[in-house]
Structures are given as structure tokens and as C-alpha cells.
Design a protein around this motif. Sequence first.
Motif, mmCIF file in Angstrom:
data_model
loop_
_atom_site.group_PDB
_atom_site.id
_atom_site.type_symbol
_atom_site.label_atom_id
_atom_site.label_comp_id
_atom_site.label_asym_id
_atom_site.label_seq_id
_atom_site.Cartn_x
_atom_site.Cartn_y
_atom_site.Cartn_z
ATOM 1 N N VAL A 1 -3.063 -1.317 20.512
ATOM 2 C CA VAL A 1 -3.054 -2.698 20.017
ATOM 3 C C VAL A 1 -2.367 -2.783 18.653
ATOM 4 O O VAL A 1 -1.534 -3.664 18.398
ATOM 5 C CB VAL A 1 -4.493 -3.247 19.930
ATOM 6 C CG1 VAL A 1 -4.516 -4.618 19.240
ATOM 7 C CG2 VAL A 1 -5.099 -3.354 21.320
ATOM 8 N N CYS A 2 -2.683 -1.866 17.758
ATOM 9 C CA CYS A 2 -2.086 -1.873 16.421
ATOM 10 C C CYS A 2 -0.586 -1.597 16.475
ATOM 11 O O CYS A 2 0.197 -2.210 15.731
ATOM 12 C CB CYS A 2 -2.776 -0.826 15.541
ATOM 13 S SG CYS A 2 -4.480 -1.241 15.107
ATOM 14 N N SER B 1 9.308 8.047 10.911
ATOM 15 C CA SER B 1 9.933 6.719 10.969
ATOM 16 C C SER B 1 9.112 5.697 10.189
ATOM 17 O O SER B 1 9.670 4.814 9.519
ATOM 18 C CB SER B 1 10.092 6.277 12.427
ATOM 19 O OG SER B 1 8.836 6.254 13.092
ATOM 20 N N HIS B 2 7.793 5.825 10.237
ATOM 21 C CA HIS B 2 6.936 4.876 9.525
ATOM 22 C C HIS B 2 7.033 5.077 8.013
ATOM 23 O O HIS B 2 7.151 4.102 7.251
ATOM 24 C CB HIS B 2 5.487 5.046 9.990
ATOM 25 C CG HIS B 2 4.582 3.931 9.578
ATOM 26 N ND1 HIS B 2 3.695 4.044 8.526
ATOM 27 C CD2 HIS B 2 4.433 2.667 10.048
ATOM 28 C CE1 HIS B 2 3.026 2.916 8.388
ATOM 29 N NE2 HIS B 2 3.449 2.060 9.293
ATOM 30 N N LEU B 3 7.013 6.312 7.562
ATOM 31 C CA LEU B 3 7.139 6.585 6.128
ATOM 32 C C LEU B 3 8.501 6.139 5.587
ATOM 33 O O LEU B 3 8.596 5.561 4.503
ATOM 34 C CB LEU B 3 6.945 8.074 5.858
ATOM 35 C CG LEU B 3 5.516 8.603 5.773
ATOM 36 C CD1 LEU B 3 5.517 10.118 5.693
ATOM 37 C CD2 LEU B 3 4.784 8.013 4.579
ATOM 38 N N TYR C 1 -2.462 4.125 3.609
ATOM 39 C CA TYR C 1 -3.569 5.072 3.543
ATOM 40 C C TYR C 1 -4.905 4.366 3.780
ATOM 41 O O TYR C 1 -5.822 4.958 4.367
ATOM 42 C CB TYR C 1 -3.588 5.792 2.200
ATOM 43 C CG TYR C 1 -4.620 6.891 2.151
ATOM 44 C CD1 TYR C 1 -4.417 8.076 2.851
ATOM 45 C CD2 TYR C 1 -5.810 6.738 1.451
ATOM 46 C CE1 TYR C 1 -5.366 9.087 2.839
ATOM 47 C CE2 TYR C 1 -6.757 7.743 1.437
ATOM 48 C CZ TYR C 1 -6.525 8.917 2.129
ATOM 49 O OH TYR C 1 -7.472 9.911 2.127
ATOM 50 N N CYS C 2 -5.002 3.116 3.361
ATOM 51 C CA CYS C 2 -6.227 2.351 3.599
ATOM 52 C C CYS C 2 -6.489 2.225 5.098
ATOM 53 O O CYS C 2 -7.613 2.422 5.565
ATOM 54 C CB CYS C 2 -6.104 0.970 2.959
ATOM 55 S SG CYS C 2 -7.598 -0.042 3.091
ATOM 56 N N PHE C 3 -5.437 1.949 5.873
ATOM 57 C CA PHE C 3 -5.602 1.881 7.329
ATOM 58 C C PHE C 3 -5.875 3.264 7.923
ATOM 59 O O PHE C 3 -6.565 3.379 8.938
ATOM 60 C CB PHE C 3 -4.366 1.248 7.970
ATOM 61 C CG PHE C 3 -4.399 -0.247 7.979
ATOM 62 C CD1 PHE C 3 -5.205 -0.928 8.880
ATOM 63 C CD2 PHE C 3 -3.648 -0.980 7.084
ATOM 64 C CE1 PHE C 3 -5.249 -2.320 8.890
ATOM 65 C CE2 PHE C 3 -3.683 -2.365 7.072
ATOM 66 C CZ PHE C 3 -4.487 -3.040 7.983
ATOM 67 N N THR C 4 -5.330 4.307 7.296
ATOM 68 C CA THR C 4 -5.653 5.664 7.733
ATOM 69 C C THR C 4 -7.154 5.922 7.601
ATOM 70 O O THR C 4 -7.788 6.477 8.502
ATOM 71 C CB THR C 4 -4.874 6.697 6.897
ATOM 72 O OG1 THR C 4 -3.478 6.525 7.108
ATOM 73 C CG2 THR C 4 -5.269 8.116 7.268
ATOM 74 N N TYR D 1 2.738 -3.715 8.360
ATOM 75 C CA TYR D 1 3.267 -2.363 8.200
ATOM 76 C C TYR D 1 2.140 -1.331 8.278
ATOM 77 O O TYR D 1 2.275 -0.282 8.913
ATOM 78 C CB TYR D 1 3.993 -2.224 6.864
ATOM 79 C CG TYR D 1 4.350 -0.791 6.537
ATOM 80 C CD1 TYR D 1 5.471 -0.189 7.083
ATOM 81 C CD2 TYR D 1 3.533 -0.026 5.694
ATOM 82 C CE1 TYR D 1 5.776 1.134 6.818
ATOM 83 C CE2 TYR D 1 3.834 1.299 5.422
ATOM 84 C CZ TYR D 1 4.956 1.871 5.977
ATOM 85 O OH TYR D 1 5.253 3.185 5.715
ATOM 86 N N GLY D 2 1.020 -1.623 7.641
ATOM 87 C CA GLY D 2 -0.083 -0.669 7.581
ATOM 88 C C GLY D 2 -0.633 -0.289 8.943
ATOM 89 O O GLY D 2 -0.994 0.870 9.173
ATOM 90 N N VAL D 3 -0.700 -1.254 9.880
ATOM 91 C CA VAL D 3 -1.283 -0.952 11.197
ATOM 92 C C VAL D 3 -0.338 -0.138 12.067
ATOM 93 O O VAL D 3 -0.739 0.348 13.137
ATOM 94 C CB VAL D 3 -1.683 -2.249 11.946
ATOM 95 C CG1 VAL D 3 -2.707 -3.030 11.154
ATOM 96 C CG2 VAL D 3 -0.453 -3.108 12.250
ATOM 97 N N GLY D 4 0.923 0.039 11.623
ATOM 98 C CA GLY D 4 1.893 0.765 12.429
ATOM 99 C C GLY D 4 1.620 2.249 12.560
ATOM 100 O O GLY D 4 2.244 2.922 13.387
ATOM 101 N N HIS D 5 0.693 2.774 11.762
ATOM 102 C CA HIS D 5 0.399 4.213 11.826
ATOM 103 C C HIS D 5 -1.011 4.482 12.336
ATOM 104 O O HIS D 5 -1.472 5.629 12.322
ATOM 105 C CB HIS D 5 0.579 4.831 10.430
ATOM 106 C CG HIS D 5 0.877 6.286 10.448
ATOM 107 N ND1 HIS D 5 -0.050 7.242 10.095
ATOM 108 C CD2 HIS D 5 1.997 6.976 10.790
ATOM 109 C CE1 HIS D 5 0.497 8.446 10.197
ATOM 110 N NE2 HIS D 5 1.726 8.310 10.630
#
Length: 493
Positions: free
Chosen positions: A248-249, A176-178, A199-202, A53-57
Motif C-alpha cells: 500500500v505504501c 533509488s529512494h536515497l 527514518y521516521c517511517f523506518t 517520499y517517506g512512505v516509499g521505503h
Amino acid sequence: MSLKIRLNLSGVIDRVKSAARKLKEMEANGQHQISDEYTEVYSRLPLWLHLAYGVGHVLNDVCASMWFTYLLVFFHLVLGFSNWETGFLLLVGQVADALATPFVGYHSDQSDNFAICRYGRRKVWHLLGTVCVLVSFPFIFAPCVGCTDSSKEAQMFYYSMFIIIFQFGWAAVQISHLSLIPELTPNEHDRTKLTAIRYCFTVISNLLVYIITWIVLHVDNGENSKIGPGDEAKFQHVVWSVLSLGVVCSLLFHALVKEADNGVSNDVRGSRVRTSVREWLTNARVYQVAFIYMSSRLFVNLTQVFVPLYLHETLDMTASALALVPLTMFIGSFVTSLFIEKMTRCCGRKVTYSVGAAVGIAACVWVKFGRDAGFVAYYVYVVAVLFGFGGSIVLVSSLGVTTDLIGEKTESGAFVYGIMSFTDKLANGVAVVIIQDLHGDASNVGYYRDVLTNVCGGAALLGAFAVTFLFIRTRARTISLNYERVPDYSSIN
């Protein structure tokens, strides 16, 4: 017989009192009864799903990092647009985003928008937004194709078209991601963890953008050079590098996250709750939460926008420093994002948000008085870490407050996120264009120092006041409802 009835009644009263005490304790701690019911039958989300889920943004994150950090730098220092023109282009993007978010949020909540909704109504919008971002963003950080000799007005129209397409796509991905967070899990702690990992991936995405930018500018420009009109191609190298990572993410997200099969059955979630648009717009708490979210975003985004200009104009630092200082700032954000969930669980959202706001305000004050050579050489990086620490906490906490507002009403969750984002984007766009328009005196090298101190510090302070006021009102309302709901049996023997 009367003794038996009296004993039975006493047992019922004891159970009612016990349940009432438990309910009061849970609500005082910010918990909800429905969450505890879920935890008995609901298994926590696996780690791989949190990461997927995290890499989707990430695509949105790398583009947002370039947008907020380097848009003004690129158009003003590289393409030669004026302060007002660069601010206006950013305002166009923010207004387009602000208008797109409620639209996307409303239609994302509708179950019959697409014939392919089996793929997931949220993921359909995510995919559409991804395509819009990919076909528009490379043209923003590039010379005007076929119109480099045209007037600035014609070039601004050219860039505005791509900016509008990009911002629509960005809004579709973001909302959509949120809105997938309350869809994926009913558990409050899982929702907080998903927000923290997101947020970590952000932060990781921002770190990669700044590392790539630092490498490109440092290697190609040299140690002591500054950004100028000859750096167009270098920004293109950065853009294509980060877009490749984002693609890729996004592919990993769409392959691994199954919206229609998320491990939460209808029996567990219970009946879905649909709240009308009118109900949301007449709910005073929505506007309170929107003000908190807007203040948090103002602090984070304006810091990100004006730190590079502050470094270039006020501190007269080199081109590589315009990547290295923001990189340090997001290292602080990354470290902080690892323990926000535990801090929130231990101290609560109000205290956590207030700590983040206090650290951010301290960084703004330090900027005001930091002027000597030691500050430029060393302490500016400490200030950058404080900005990252404070920004990370207030942003994740404000997203958590928004998720709490949605609660079980996941059917209209995207619309609520759209309202939040509308206030955020509009406020940021207006603030930037006003700040840029007021900077008419090129000799005023301390202008951006005052912006960071007064505007960013003021946003953090307003956010802290708003969070405190919201939680005081919520606590008072909870106590009032408890006394209305629970009858007083103390007089019964």
C-alpha cells in the motif's frame, strides 16, 4: 581624478572584504554558498511531498526489520539450522546486497538505461526492486517448499536463491529512494528533513512489525512460552501482514512523487554536475564518509540482530519479550527522529552524532553489568530506549554526511549511496557470520551480552572518532582554501 579612483577602489575593497567574511562565516557553520542562492528562488517542499517520499521505503523497512531481527531466530530456533548455517545465510544476503548496490547505483545514474525514463530513472529501479522483494521474501520465512526432508545443504541452496533475489530488489529500492533526496531539492534543510522523515517511517515500520509479532506470539503462544519449531505458521502470518502494508505504501509513493516534476526547475538547480566513477573512487573523503556510515550501520544492525538472541539465551526471556523489547527500542527511535533536524540545525552534525554515539555506548555498558532480576523485569526496557535513541541519531546523521558529500553532484548520487551501502552490507555480513561461528559453546549464556557490549559499543565509538576526524580535516581544508582564495587587502589604504 586620483582621489575619485582611490575612493572607488576603497569601495571595491570593502565589498570584497565583506564577501570574504560572509563566506568564512557560512563555511564555518557548514553552509554552502550555492544553498543561499537557491533559497532566494526556491520554495520549500510541501509537507505532503515529504510524507509521500517517506512512505516509499516502508516495504524495505518492514522486510529489513524481519530480516535483521528474526532471521537468526527463525532459522536457528524454528527450522533447526546451526549457528554457523544461520550466520552463513545472513552473509549470503549481505554479500548479494553489497554487490548489488554499486551496480544499481551506477546504472540508476545513467539517463539512457530505459526507454521509459520519463517515468523517472530512480522510480523505474524502485518499481523493479519492489517486484523482486514481493516475489521472494515470503519464501524466506517459510518451510522449504517440497524439500523439508532434504539435507541442510540442499535447503541452504534453496533459501540462498530467494535471499539473493530479495537482496537485489531491496538494494534497488534503497538506492533509488536515497538518491531521490538530492534530486527532489537543492535545499540543505529540506534534504535533512526528508532524511529525518524517511527514518521516521523506518521507525514506524519497525514498530508495526514488532507490534504484529508481539500480538501473534503473545496470543498464540501464551505468556510464558518460548519460540520453537512449532512457530512456522506464526511467522508466515507476520510476513504477509507487513508485506500488505508495504505494498500500500509503495503504491502511494509511486502515485504521488513525480521525479520528472519535482518543483525544482533546471534554472534553479543550475547545470548538473556529473562526476566519473574514477573521480569518486580516488576521492579520500568518500572512504572517510563510508567508514562513518559503515560504523553507524554496524551499531544499528548488529544491535537489532543480537538483541533477540541476547533476550532468549542470556536473559532467558519469553517469546513475547522478543517482540516487546525491540518494540520499546524503536519507540525510543521514533521519539528521537522527531527532533533530529532541530538538533542538527542547532548543534551541527559532529556534536549531534557524538551525542548519539555516547548514548549508544552507555547502553552497551549497561548491558554488560545488567544481570539481576530488576534488570530483566524493568531496566532492560530503559536500555532498549537508549539503544533506539543512539541508533536513530547516528544513522540519520551519517546519512546527512553522505548527502553533504554528494552536494550538487546529483547525477552520480546513486553510485555514492551504492558505495556507502556496499561497505555497510559487507561489514555486517562478515561480522554476523564470524560472531555466530565463534559461538560454539552452548553453555556460554553470556556470549551475546559480550557481543552487544564489545562489538556494538566499539562500532559506535569508531563512528564518533571518524566523524570528529572528518570534520577537523574539513574545517582545516576550508580555512586553507579561504586564505588561498581571498587576497589580503589590509595593506591598501
